[in-house]
Design an enzyme around this catalytic site. Structure first.
Site, short mmCIF file in Angstrom:
data_model
loop_
_atom_site.label_atom_id
_atom_site.label_comp_id
_atom_site.label_asym_id
_atom_site.label_seq_id
_atom_site.Cartn_x
_atom_site.Cartn_y
_atom_site.Cartn_z
N HIS A 1 23.71 -54.29 -26.55
CA HIS A 1 22.38 -53.69 -26.55
C HIS A 1 21.85 -53.71 -25.12
O HIS A 1 21.48 -54.76 -24.59
CB HIS A 1 21.44 -54.46 -27.48
CG HIS A 1 20.07 -53.88 -27.52
ND1 HIS A 1 19.78 -52.73 -28.21
CD2 HIS A 1 18.90 -54.28 -26.95
CE1 HIS A 1 18.49 -52.45 -28.07
NE2 HIS A 1 17.95 -53.37 -27.31
N HIS B 1 12.34 -48.14 -25.95
CA HIS B 1 11.48 -49.02 -26.74
C HIS B 1 10.95 -50.22 -25.96
O HIS B 1 10.22 -51.04 -26.53
CB HIS B 1 12.22 -49.50 -27.99
CG HIS B 1 13.50 -50.22 -27.71
ND1 HIS B 1 14.71 -49.57 -27.58
CD2 HIS B 1 13.77 -51.53 -27.53
CE1 HIS B 1 15.65 -50.45 -27.33
NE2 HIS B 1 15.11 -51.65 -27.29
N ASP C 1 19.18 -52.39 -22.56
CA ASP C 1 17.89 -51.78 -22.29
C ASP C 1 17.89 -51.05 -20.96
O ASP C 1 18.37 -51.59 -19.95
CB ASP C 1 16.79 -52.86 -22.25
CG ASP C 1 16.60 -53.54 -23.60
OD1 ASP C 1 16.44 -52.83 -24.59
OD2 ASP C 1 16.62 -54.79 -23.63
N ASP D 1 16.34 -52.49 -32.33
CA ASP D 1 15.42 -53.34 -31.56
C ASP D 1 14.00 -52.80 -31.53
O ASP D 1 13.15 -53.32 -30.82
CB ASP D 1 15.94 -53.50 -30.12
CG ASP D 1 15.27 -54.66 -29.39
OD1 ASP D 1 14.85 -55.63 -30.05
OD2 ASP D 1 15.17 -54.60 -28.15
#
Length: 1037
Positions: free
Chosen positions: A74, A442, A76, A204
């Site tokens: 994951h 996000h 970002d 997330d």
């Protein structure tokens, strides 16, 4: 020899016959070409494999519990570090950032791909095309071929496919579509159609919206995975084996074709706790120590499987920036699979395999179970009692507004590049596409990133805006008359009345480009030093000088401004076109008309649509009347602020109630936690004796200036001919004495009988009914009566009184948290400043200090509509799009040969679009000079129009004034597939019927020949690649 010759002759004769037959067949198939080009709706079968071939999944076993391990990282595109820092593995970057993690997306891709190449059974998924595109472009041609092979063999699977993993709550629908389209275009160009994702992976996000998921369904996705839902909802779903649902994402408009299989991950997107192997090397899990790991994993799998209805369970392996040490991860998973499956020889019924989200969905679909359905969304979100993640709906309102402004400029930039047929604009347009795409992330538009990352995001947007401004300038040089086409200048601080291009020159031109498909009326407000000005444009133009408010003059960012007033005039701008106005100062003085002090009588302002009264004693609004429908309501609008809970200290040993413990939080970037047992504090003016009020009654607008405190002011405007009130509020700097958190709301009190119901939009499109203290899928235990009833308001919030058949609608200019805590009331959270971190991940208080260090000042607008329930959407739907995409304003110096007779207006459309059809997208197709991407949208919901008005119809052939459409191919919403080639998985509904496999419009409604007539049902968006030629290249045009 004779035998051989005879056989040879027979062979020759055979081939001659075959050739003759083929020739005859070709003749029979020949048809003369039509003079009218036809639409090509069907693509050839994809030549690639990958996700196009469902057989590429690792096999499951019947009669077993199949455990699908999904290896992932994951990553970002900004959070505690900037996007570039996360890619390269750099440290925190500046003195204000204490975070120096070793995350390195480049390293993850390097290492994971190398390990995948070495073992054909391994699988890995990747999400963010913003990262993958950078990495892929750095690779050798040989490595690119190997990556393509991994994708072809489904060993590397792309999931979602957008430029970033976008937020669900705070994003606007056109930005969501655009950023995914941008990612899909990159995938198509570099990796081919069969690399296109088939599922969503929203693991997330802090809650999940219905519209975003509807968009996924319209992309052709088969399913969606969620990592976070409310803990009460998860508890109910776990106990009843309903962790998977059939989500009806547009139940009243698009129906079952947008239903989406939705699977909630059992414990988020991290590996089970004992299996978090970042930093491990190969050999850490072996025969010597495997028994405990194997037994623990089997127990975990069996327990999790109870929450699902099939013999399949997905367990993610990875987490934030995992697989930097990919060799250790894959070696551990290899051995785990080997040792768990070895137990089948002694009776175990657990089978473990490398898998992907798409393979898992296919496996579940084959079992044909009937799933529970839902039709609202997953807001608000809470991990523990008393703490709801509803603060981020408003956090960093300046950044949220910047995203909106950049998005609007991008729309203009794309359209003007098309209309001017700019062949080399792609690099500059892509710069803003990429920036806006990253900002949908996000931990970007949400405001949940660190301050230095916010600064980097703003810089990224600003650089993209500059690039697109150069495209607009180049387009005007082609579209404007040559004499009136000097360099275009832009004023990014117009919202605070600062623009050197209008404050200093005596004469200048104003150019407004309208990106919408309808003509719009826009009231231009330009900062000037004062005096009288003349404005020349199409028709009579009335311009007037209006004094600036005192709060505007005090904004520190405009310290170099000379403006003491604003020049206000009405501009009428044609659809998909521009209007130009010449502005000249007529007097040498800089006189500014004064604001008028309040009298002892109530203040009344009105136009042909609305009448507003303001109470003389309190200084607050009192009543609002729609003069056309004769609806009158009590209407008090005020400003208040919540104080924050103090929160509790975290117990480092507490792992319950979420990954960071169950202690109560203070308000922070994520959470909105008002002080217990205390309502909002009302602002009653500087001396607490009433709001100070001044007025200005002009020709174009009537204004009421209100001062609620030294840091909270507002201007109410009622423009001539407008069916709405404009409330322009200025908040800040929020006081920092005593380090006391303040969260400011705009509060509306009416006498509407709303029975505990309020309506909010979903990503700017469909409205969803919200009931106080209620949830659709479980019985809510109320722990936070205020923040637990807050919802994201991306575009609008509304109250309805069924007895009066009246609706009050408030539109926002960016996403904000909104609620109706009491009947007949609305509150919108406009600004917040916290002095504590909420201990939910970012590790930094939400304390934006502004340019002078005293605190950030935020300016924004609300738009208030009052009408009947039946008619109100006809006002707020088109005007809401105009507020979201207002005309782009630019300025230029006068030319010597331009006279007062200049009247410049031009439209790129042959005629305005129907009132219910929105031009959602007009863009160049990369690498195709005469091919465009076109999206058209029916903007109304089914219940908002009479049956006879619901269906929109238009012809595409002569849609544009400069071009003729010669060919059309319909695509899925993301322009990622030909619409007729997509067949989604079908799911069993509670009534036993199946969801449809098609994603496009109903069969037979589309005409294949010119004039290319299309229809649009309520809320339908249709996407096309269109071929064009210039009309002036054809005789008779």
């Amino acid at each position: 020899m004779r035998f051989k010759l005879k056989r040879f002759a027979l062979i020759l004769a055979f081939f001659a016959c075959i050739s003759f037959i083929i020739h005859i067949m070709d003749l029979l198939k020949f048809k003369p070409r039509s003079r009218r080009p036809k639409i090509e709706l069907h693509l050839d079968p994809p030549s690639n494999t990958g996700t196009c071939d469902k057989s590429k999944c690792n096999p499951t076993m019947d009669g077993m519990l199949n455990v699908h391990i999904v290896a992932h990282s994951h990553d970002d595109v900004g959070w505690k570090k900037t996007m570039d820092q996360y890619y390269t593995g750099q440290g925190g970057g500046n003195a204000e950032s204490f975070y120096h993690g070793g995350e390195c997306t480049k390293c993850i891709l390097d290492n994971a791909v190398r390990e995948l190449i070495g073992n054909p059974l391994r699988r890995f998924i990747f999400v963010e095309m913003a990262f993958l595109s950078v990495w892929y472009n750095e690779q050798t041609e040989d490595m690119k071929k190997q990556v393509k092979r991994l994708i072809d063999e489904r060993r590397l699977e792309l999931i979602i496919g957008g430029w970033s993993m976008s937020d669900s709550a705070t994003t606007y629908y056109d930005d969501v579509i655009d950023q995914h389209t941008y990612g899909f275009q990159w995938i198509q160009k570099e990796l081919g159609e069969c690399a296109m994702p088939k599922s969503g992976w929203h693991v997330d996000q802090f809650g999940h919206s219905r519209e975003h998921s509807s968009i996924f369904a319209q992309f052709g996705f088969d399913g969606l995975f969620l990592g976070r839902i409310d803990f009460q909802d998860q508890e109910r779903r776990t106990k009843t084996s309903n962790m998977e649902t059939l989500w009806r994402t547009s139940p009243d408009n698009l129906g079952d074709k947008t239903s989406l299989f939705t699977s909630v991950l059992y414990d988020g997107y991290f590996s089970p706790e004992r299996f978090r192997w970042e930093g491990w090397g190969p050999g850490m899990l072996s025969a010597r120590n495997s028994e405990n790991y194997v037994n623990a994993f089997i127990d975990i799998a069996v327990e999790r499987a109870k929450a699902y209805k099939t013999k399949h369970v997905l367990i993610p392996f990875g987490g934030d920036f995992a697989f930097n040490t990919a060799a250790g991860w894959f070696d551990g998973i290899d051995n785990l699979i080997k040792y768990v499956n070895a137990k089948q020889a002694t009776g175990s019924k657990v089978n473990v395999l490398y898998s992907t989200p798409t393979c898992y969905i296919n496996s579940v679909n084959r079992e044909a179970v009937t799933l529970e359905t839902m039709s609202t969304d997953f807001f608000p979100y809470s991990t523990i009692p008393n703490t709801f993640w509803t603060g981020f709906f408003t956090s960093r309102p300046g950044l949220k507004r910047h995203v909106k402004v950049a998005s609007s400029l991008l729309q203009t930039c794309k359209e003007m590049a098309v209309l001017a047929q700019l062949e080399h604009a792609k690099t500059n347009v892509d710069k803003l596409k990429s920036a806006v795409g990253v900002l949908q992330h996000h931990d970007a538009i949400t405001g949940t990133e660190m301050q230095h990352v916010t600064d980097d995001y703003n810089k990224m947007l600003s650089e993209g805006e500059l690039a697109c401004q150069s495209v607009i300038d180049e387009a005007y040089r082609i579209l404007l008359p040559q004499a009136a086409a000097p360099k275009q200048e832009f004023c990014p601080l117009l919202n605070i009345s600062f623009c050197p291009e209008t404050e200093t020159p005596k004469t200048f031109f104003v150019n407004l480009f309208n990106p919408l498909g309808w003509p719009v009326t826009h009231f231009v407000r330009l900062p000037i030093p004062g005096g009288t000005y003349k404005v020349i444009g199409e028709g009579k133009v009335t311009a007037e000088t209006v004094p600036l408010s005192s709060s505007t003059a005090a904004i520190p960012e405009r310290s170099h401004s000379k403006a003491k007033a604003e020049l206000v005039f009405r501009a009428d701008v044609p659809p998909l076109g521009f209007a130009s106005y010449k502005v000249s100062k007529e007097t040498s003085s800089n006189d500014v008309p004064p604001l008028q002090d309040n009298t002892r009588d109530d203040i009344v302002i009105e136009n042909e649509f609305l009448l507003l009264t303001v109470d003389a004693e309190s200084g607050l609004t009192k009543t609002l009347t729609n003069k056309v429908t004769q609806i009158k309501i009590e209407f008090e609008q005020s400003y208040r602020y919540y104080l924050s809970s103090e929160g509790q200290q975290r117990d480092p040993n507490d792992r319950t109630g979420g990954f960071l413990g169950s202690h109560k939080r203070a308000s922070g970037a994520y959470a909105f936690v008002p002080k217990e047992g205390q309502g909002p504090v009302r602002l009653n003016g500087r001396d607490a004796k009433g709001v100070n009020v001044k007025t200005f009654k002009g020709v174009n607008a009537l204004e009421i200036h209100q001062e609620f405190s030294s840091w909270m002011t507002q201007v109410i405007r009622l423009y001539d001919g407008a069916p709405y009130l404009e409330l322009e509020w200025t908040v800040g700097p929020l006081p920092d004495e005593n380090r006391e958190t303040k969260e400011v709301i705009s509060h509306f009190t009416t006498d509407l009988q709303t029975r505990g119901v309020v309506y909010t939009d979903s990503n700017g499109r469909e409205m969803i009914q919200r009931r106080l203290d209620k949830r659709e899928t479980w019985n809510l235990t109320v722990t936070s009566p205020i923040s637990g009833n807050y919802y994201p308001v991306t575009g609008r919030i509304a109250l309805q009184d069924q007895d009066k058949q009246a609706q009050l609608t408030v539109l926002t200019d960016r996403c904000q948290g909104g609620a109706s805590i009491k009947d007949g009331e609305i509150e919108l959270l406009v600004h917040r400043r916290t002095f504590k971190d909420d201990d939910l991940g970012v590790q930094e208080p939400l304390n934006e200090k502004g340019v002078d260090g005293r605190g950030l000042i935020i300016r924004g607008k609300h738009y208030v509509f009052l009408n009947t329930i039946e008619k109100t959407a006809q006002d707020f739907r088109p005007l809401g799009l105009q507020f979201h995409h207002p005309p782009t304003v630019s300025f230029s110096a006068p030319q010597q040969d331009v006279t007062d007779s200049l009247h410049t207006q031009w439209s790129g459309l042959s005629a305005p679009l129907p009132s219910n059809v929105h031009l959602l997208t007009l863009d160049q197709v990369p690498g195709k000079v005469n091919k465009l991407l076109l999206r058209l949208e029916n903007i109304f919901e089914r219940r908002e129009l009479a049956e006879s008005e619901r269906i929109a119809e238009l012809d595409l052939e002569d849609l544009f004034s400069k071009f003729r459409v010669t060919g059309v191919r319909e695509l899925t919403l993301g322009a990622n597939h030909n619409v007729s080639s997509v067949r989604r998985l079908r799911w069993k509904k509670p009534d036993g019927s199946l969801t449809p496999s098609q994603v496009g419009s109903t069969e037979g409604r589309y005409k294949h020949e010119a004039p290319f007539t299309i229809t649009l049902t309520p809320m339908e968006i249709r996407t096309f690649h269109i071929d064009i030629i210039q009309k002036n290249y054809q005789s008779g045009t």
